[in-house]
Scaffold this motif. Structure first.
Motif, mmCIF file in Angstrom:
data_model
loop_
_atom_site.group_PDB
_atom_site.id
_atom_site.type_symbol
_atom_site.label_atom_id
_atom_site.label_comp_id
_atom_site.label_asym_id
_atom_site.label_seq_id
_atom_site.Cartn_x
_atom_site.Cartn_y
_atom_site.Cartn_z
ATOM 1 N N ARG A 203 31.415 33.808 3.216
ATOM 2 C CA ARG A 203 32.265 34.900 3.656
ATOM 3 C C ARG A 203 31.950 35.255 5.104
ATOM 4 N N LYS A 204 32.922 35.813 5.801
ATOM 5 C CA LYS A 204 32.720 36.236 7.177
ATOM 6 C C LYS A 204 31.920 37.540 7.192
ATOM 7 N N ILE A 205 31.048 37.667 8.193
ATOM 8 C CA ILE A 205 30.204 38.856 8.263
ATOM 9 C C ILE A 205 30.295 39.491 9.648
ATOM 10 N N LEU A 206 30.632 40.774 9.646
ATOM 11 C CA LEU A 206 30.568 41.587 10.852
ATOM 12 C C LEU A 206 29.349 42.484 10.711
ATOM 13 N N GLY A 207 28.357 42.269 11.556
ATOM 14 C CA GLY A 207 27.128 43.060 11.504
ATOM 15 C C GLY A 207 27.249 44.332 12.313
ATOM 16 N N PHE A 208 26.642 45.403 11.815
ATOM 17 C CA PHE A 208 26.577 46.680 12.528
ATOM 18 C C PHE A 208 25.111 47.041 12.758
ATOM 19 N N GLN A 209 24.724 47.264 14.003
ATOM 20 C CA GLN A 209 23.454 47.900 14.326
ATOM 21 C C GLN A 209 23.796 49.333 14.723
ATOM 22 N N LEU A 210 23.462 50.294 13.860
ATOM 23 C CA LEU A 210 23.910 51.676 14.047
ATOM 24 C C LEU A 210 23.005 52.479 14.978
ATOM 25 N N GLY A 211 21.716 52.202 14.939
ATOM 26 C CA GLY A 211 20.765 53.019 15.675
ATOM 27 C C GLY A 211 20.408 52.447 17.032
ATOM 28 N N ALA A 212 19.634 53.210 17.783
ATOM 29 C CA ALA A 212 19.138 52.792 19.092
ATOM 30 C C ALA A 212 17.881 53.610 19.379
ATOM 31 N N LEU A 289 28.152 40.558 15.913
ATOM 32 C CA LEU A 289 27.350 41.775 15.799
ATOM 33 C C LEU A 289 27.941 42.840 16.708
ATOM 34 N N LEU A 290 28.217 44.022 16.150
ATOM 35 C CA LEU A 290 28.648 45.188 16.920
ATOM 36 C C LEU A 290 27.438 46.099 17.055
ATOM 37 N N THR A 291 27.082 46.435 18.285
ATOM 38 C CA THR A 291 25.809 47.119 18.506
ATOM 39 C C THR A 291 25.824 47.909 19.797
ATOM 40 N N GLY A 292 24.910 48.848 19.886
ATOM 41 C CA GLY A 292 24.637 49.508 21.153
ATOM 42 C C GLY A 292 23.608 48.717 21.931
ATOM 43 N N ASP A 293 23.025 49.365 22.927
ATOM 44 C CA ASP A 293 22.008 48.756 23.780
ATOM 45 C C ASP A 293 20.662 48.882 23.084
ATOM 46 N N THR A 294 20.319 47.875 22.282
ATOM 47 C CA THR A 294 19.100 47.949 21.490
ATOM 48 C C THR A 294 18.594 46.546 21.165
ATOM 49 N N GLY A 295 17.374 46.464 20.592
ATOM 50 C CA GLY A 295 16.702 45.191 20.388
ATOM 51 C C GLY A 295 17.493 44.130 19.645
ATOM 52 N N PRO A 296 18.139 44.458 18.496
ATOM 53 C CA PRO A 296 18.900 43.436 17.774
ATOM 54 C C PRO A 296 19.988 42.769 18.609
ATOM 55 N N LEU A 297 20.524 43.474 19.618
ATOM 56 C CA LEU A 297 21.486 42.832 20.530
ATOM 57 C C LEU A 297 20.854 41.601 21.159
ATOM 58 N N HIS A 298 19.633 41.737 21.636
ATOM 59 C CA HIS A 298 18.979 40.638 22.346
ATOM 60 C C HIS A 298 18.517 39.539 21.388
ATOM 61 N N VAL A 299 18.188 39.924 20.151
ATOM 62 C CA VAL A 299 17.885 38.908 19.137
ATOM 63 C C VAL A 299 19.129 38.066 18.882
ATOM 64 N N ALA A 300 20.285 38.714 18.730
ATOM 65 C CA ALA A 300 21.540 37.987 18.505
ATOM 66 C C ALA A 300 21.861 37.067 19.669
ATOM 67 N N SER A 309 28.751 44.540 22.541
ATOM 68 C CA SER A 309 27.770 45.596 22.777
ATOM 69 C C SER A 309 28.403 46.738 23.545
ATOM 70 N N MET A 310 27.904 47.946 23.283
ATOM 71 C CA MET A 310 28.449 49.162 23.886
ATOM 72 C C MET A 310 27.370 49.853 24.716
ATOM 73 N N PHE A 311 27.706 50.135 25.967
ATOM 74 C CA PHE A 311 26.784 50.787 26.893
ATOM 75 C C PHE A 311 27.440 52.040 27.452
ATOM 76 N N ALA A 312 26.629 53.064 27.704
ATOM 77 C CA ALA A 312 27.143 54.262 28.373
ATOM 78 C C ALA A 312 26.107 54.842 29.332
ATOM 79 N N THR A 313 24.852 54.902 28.911
ATOM 80 C CA THR A 313 23.815 55.507 29.755
ATOM 81 C C THR A 313 23.104 54.486 30.631
ATOM 82 N N GLU A 314 23.194 53.216 30.301
ATOM 83 C CA GLU A 314 22.562 52.151 31.078
ATOM 84 C C GLU A 314 23.636 51.189 31.586
#
Length: 367
Positions: A203-212, A289-300, A309-314
């Protein structure tokens, strides 16, 4: 930064007292004439967050390749113990929580391999990182300072970059370039390879990283939920998988409260249920993977898993995707004085649900 100046002054005084020296400026001249091919004992500091380590990993690999026969010690935070053990680019790991009270134990462990030829501080906490490095008796010390023209720090270092404004990965590589390292490979890497028997789900998987790491880097949970509901409704072959650390468990519970009852069974919550290595294995099975600016982004990114990836403060130009840009897309939220909700911790509210859905639909065929 100004609040740390007194610590830097104190650090310089401590080093003068214990070493009888006023800095390592003379080591720069000696480095130019030294035969660095003979380096046998190297220490690398990377004691901060997961994302920081991932962006340090190209420089660490470059050092390993430049000095294949050297004994390399990685200094790291103990929360990464399972993740770093058996790493391919170092021989041992010494764990340190960046606390001053633990410096004596750190020094004892580092000195057990003898006086280091080189210490490279890629990301750690001043002044205890370079104080401990100097007190090992290291011949040369390289450090990524992050701030220019702080004499209390600079004089205790052999090398540091000045005025560099590019991506963090490139800055680390430029720091170690004078060692003769090959700086052409910008790809991040995990400490060790993933299991070879891992199979991508059918099955297709869309990952969410919710925290930062901080609240202002977190996209609102109700907006994640709207994206999840949209794609679950229109793609029956899609599941949503939630990832994150133990401190983010409540975020997953909150998201599930927003999901319609008939869609909830296709939201798989793995927040706080995996080790870092298992987290990487999960990410490796994602289509996006849908994510903010956080570690799992860089693992992916290291695993070549497509990301939004979503950025606002950086600024993503400094810490966003740097390799394989064709499979990684970034949304930069713009804050505004006329949109009061986007100021302070609400920075990520500057990114709309509609923008995220449209970007996912236009750039990732699997959805």
């Amino acid at each position: 930064m100004m609040r740390k100046i007194w610590k830097l002054r104190l650090g310089s005084f401590i080093l003068r007292f214990f070493t009888g020296r006023n800095g390592l400026v003379d080591s720069r001249r000696k480095f130019e004439s030294d035969n660095i091919d003979d380096f046998k004992n190297i220490i690398i500091y990377s004691t901060t967050a997961l994302g920081d380590f991932m962006m340090n990993s190209p420089a660490i690999r470059a050092i390993r390749q430049r000095f294949p026969a050297a004994h390399i010690t990685l200094v790291a935070h103990p929360k990464f113990r399972d993740f770093f053990e058996g790493g391919e680019d170092w021989d041992r790991v010494v764990y340190w929580m960046s606390k001053v009270k633990e410096v004596p134990a750190l020094l004892k462990s580092l000195k057990s391999e003898g006086k280091p030829d080189l210490v490279v501080i890629l990301h750690s906490h001043a002044p205890y990182d370079y104080i401990s490095a100097v007190l090992t008796g290291a011949k040369y010390i390289f450090r990524d300072n992050y701030h220019d023209n702080i004499s209390f720090v600079d004089k205790w270092l052999t090398n540091f970059t000045v005025g560099f404004k590019g991506h963090l990965i490139q800055r680390k590589l430029e720091l170690v370039a004078p060692l003769g390292c090959d700086t052409s490979n910008i790809e991040m890497k995990l400490p060790r390879s993933l299991r070879s028997d891992l199979v991508k789900p059918e099955r297709k998987i869309l990952g969410f990283q919710l925290g930062a790491s901080t609240p202002e880097r977190c996209w609102p949970i109700d907006r994640f939920a709207k994206v999840a509901s949209h794609f679950l409704q229109y793609n029956k072959n899609l599941d949503i998988v939630l990832i994150g650390g133990p401190g983010e468990i409540s975020l997953g519970q909150s998201l599930l409260e927003y999901i319609p009852a008939d869609l909830k069974e296709r939201v798989i919550n793995k927040i706080g249920k995996t080790s870092l290595q298992e987290l990487a294995e999960n990410i490796n099975g994602f289509n996006v993977l849908l994510t903010g600016d956080t570690g799992p982004l860089h693992v992916a990114i290291a695993l070549k898993v497509p990301t939004l990836s979503m950025f606002a403060t950086e600024q993503p130009v400094f810490s966003g995707p740097y390799q394989d840009r064709e499979i990684h897309h970034v949304i930069l939220g713009v804050r505004s004085a006329l949109r009061i909700e986007t100021l302070g911790e609400g920075a990520m509210k500057s990114i709309s649900v509609e923008n995220v859905i449209k970007t996912l639909e236009n750039n990732f065929d699997v959805l």
